[in-house]
Write an enzyme that holds these catalytic residues in place. Structure first.
Site, PDB file in Angstrom:
ATOM      1  N   ASP A 174      -2.642   1.877   7.281  1.00 48.31           N
ATOM      2  CA  ASP A 174      -1.879   1.492   6.023  1.00 48.31           C
ATOM      3  C   ASP A 174      -1.622  -0.013   6.016  1.00 48.31           C
ATOM      4  OD1 ASP A 174      -1.669   4.140   5.213  1.00 48.31           O
ATOM      5  OD2 ASP A 174       0.384   4.415   6.596  1.00 48.31           O
ATOM      6  N   GLU A 207      -2.257  -1.605  -6.076  1.00 48.00           N
ATOM      7  CA  GLU A 207      -3.252  -1.245  -6.686  1.00 48.00           C
ATOM      8  C   GLU A 207      -3.065  -0.432  -7.959  1.00 48.00           C
ATOM      9  OE1 GLU A 207      -6.211   0.451  -3.137  1.00 48.00           O
ATOM     10  OE2 GLU A 207      -4.227   1.263  -2.957  1.00 48.00           O
ATOM     11  N   CYS A 265     -12.552  -1.167  14.519  1.00 46.88           N
ATOM     12  CA  CYS A 265     -13.725  -1.866  13.624  1.00 46.88           C
ATOM     13  C   CYS A 265     -15.044  -1.670  14.479  1.00 46.88           C
ATOM     14  CB  CYS A 265     -13.666  -3.160  13.172  1.00 46.88           C
ATOM     15  SG  CYS A 265     -14.886  -3.789  12.230  1.00 46.88           S
ATOM     16  N   ASP A 271       0.950  -1.108   0.115  1.00 54.26           N
ATOM     17  CA  ASP A 271       0.008   0.091  -0.088  1.00 54.26           C
ATOM     18  C   ASP A 271       0.824   1.238  -0.111  1.00 54.26           C
ATOM     19  OD1 ASP A 271      -2.587   1.446   0.291  1.00 54.26           O
ATOM     20  OD2 ASP A 271      -1.754   2.027   2.278  1.00 54.26           O
ATOM     21  N   CYS A 305     -12.447  -3.679   7.045  1.00 59.18           N
ATOM     22  CA  CYS A 305     -11.734  -4.409   8.353  1.00 59.18           C
ATOM     23  C   CYS A 305     -11.204  -5.601   7.692  1.00 59.18           C
ATOM     24  CB  CYS A 305     -12.689  -4.752   9.275  1.00 59.18           C
ATOM     25  SG  CYS A 305     -12.049  -5.740  10.628  1.00 59.18           S
ATOM     26  N   CYS A 344     -12.860  -8.840   9.757  1.00 59.52           N
ATOM     27  CA  CYS A 344     -14.338  -9.289   9.462  1.00 59.52           C
ATOM     28  C   CYS A 344     -14.841  -9.020   8.022  1.00 59.52           C
ATOM     29  CB  CYS A 344     -15.383  -8.778  10.620  1.00 59.52           C
ATOM     30  SG  CYS A 344     -15.783  -7.151  10.628  1.00 59.52           S
ATOM     31  N   CYS A 390     -16.477  -5.922  14.854  1.00 62.24           N
ATOM     32  CA  CYS A 390     -15.810  -6.746  15.643  1.00 62.24           C
ATOM     33  C   CYS A 390     -14.424  -6.078  16.695  1.00 62.24           C
ATOM     34  CB  CYS A 390     -14.996  -7.582  14.594  1.00 62.24           C
ATOM     35  SG  CYS A 390     -13.639  -6.814  13.663  1.00 62.24           S
TER      36      CYS A 390
END
Length: 281
Positions: free
Chosen positions: A242, A160, A232, A76, A213, A216, A235
């Site tokens: 990052d 990406e 989150c 990332d 997340c 989950c 969860c």
């Protein structure tokens, strides 16, 4: 810039002779060309800083694929940390332009104060160009070392598919994004993967890697850039923004590799609205 085909130069004993020249070019080689390689094209150009460069095009058959290893990684890219990896590491952004910004500004001021058309103004212009060249060389050297290390240590690399040209239209982030050179980073990874038998997977740029997340799968509605850690709501897992994004990128890339799935955001509001600009994670 001068492009020379094989008829305009001679290659003999590892030296370049231009047409009608009896002495070879005094080249200080950055990389030695293997003896079995014969140049097909040579490009000679002068930089704004007054330096001369010779680029030689060859088919290098000595490059061999690296031994296969059982390791995959998701990357990332960012501004504070140039890269966050799915194994929990961060590579700091060296910010080469920022380091030399004061020096560049001083040289630019000296340039603008010189009389137009004078020799002193031309000398000052060359000084400005040399600072720009210093920034570009430092950036390129850092990226080459980084990408080579990533290629050697990983078999599959997932990134990406960023639209950098669109992202730099945001004037608040344009300078930082340009200095980070995400496009050059991915470009180097792409051709080095091809050279050394590695796999580069690019996932859809609209995939919500930061807002999802990794535990989950819950996707938060909003996650401003100033939020670097978040919890989150479903969860209660704490995430580094990052690192979480890099893990999600890896998972999405493996899904593409294994089953050929197309990774698209689940009804992303930005996608539905047809947003033209993309914010960095």
């Amino acid at each position: 810039m001068l492009n020379l085909l094989s008829s305009a130069f001679r290659w003999k004993d590892g030296q370049v002779f231009l047409a009608k020249c009896t002495t070879p070019l005094p080249i200080r080689w950055s990389k030695q060309i293997p003896e079995v390689c014969i140049p097909s094209t040579i490009t000679v150009k002068m930089t704004p800083a007054g330096g001369w460069f010779v680029s030689i095009l060859v088919d290098d058959y000595t490059i061999k694929p690296l031994p296969k290893i059982d390791k995959t990684i998701g990357l990332d890219v960012g501004i504070t940390s140039l890269i966050a990896t799915s194994d929990g590491n961060k590579i700091a952004n060296p910010k080469h332009f920022k380091k030399l910004r004061k020096k560049l500004r001083r040289k630019q001021k000296a340039w603008t104060r010189k009389q137009k058309g004078s020799n002193n103004r031309e000398k000052a212009r060359v000084q400005v160009a040399k600072v720009y060249a210093q920034i570009a060389d430092a950036r390129k050297d850092f990226l080459h070392k980084l990408t080579t290390q990533i290629i050697r240590e990983n078999q599959t690399i997932v990134v990406e598919d960023l639209a950098v040209e669109n992202m730099v239209k945001n004037h608040k982030l344009a300078l930082a994004i340009s200095d980070a050179s995400w496009g050059e980073l991915i470009r180097q990874l792409a051709y080095k993967c091809e050279w050394y038998g590695r796999e580069l997977i690019k996932i859809d740029r609209w995939f919500p890697s930061s807002k999802r997340c990794g535990n989950c799968g819950h996707i938060v509605d909003k996650l401003p850039l100033n939020i670097r850690e978040w919890k989150c709501p479903k969860c209660a897992t704490n995430h580094d923004r990052d690192i979480n994004a890099s893990k999600n990128i890896l998972a999405a890339g493996l899904a593409v590799s294994v089953c050929g799935a197309t990774i698209r955001p689940e009804e992303s509001k930005s996608r539905k609205a047809g947003a033209l600009k993309q914010k960095p994670n």
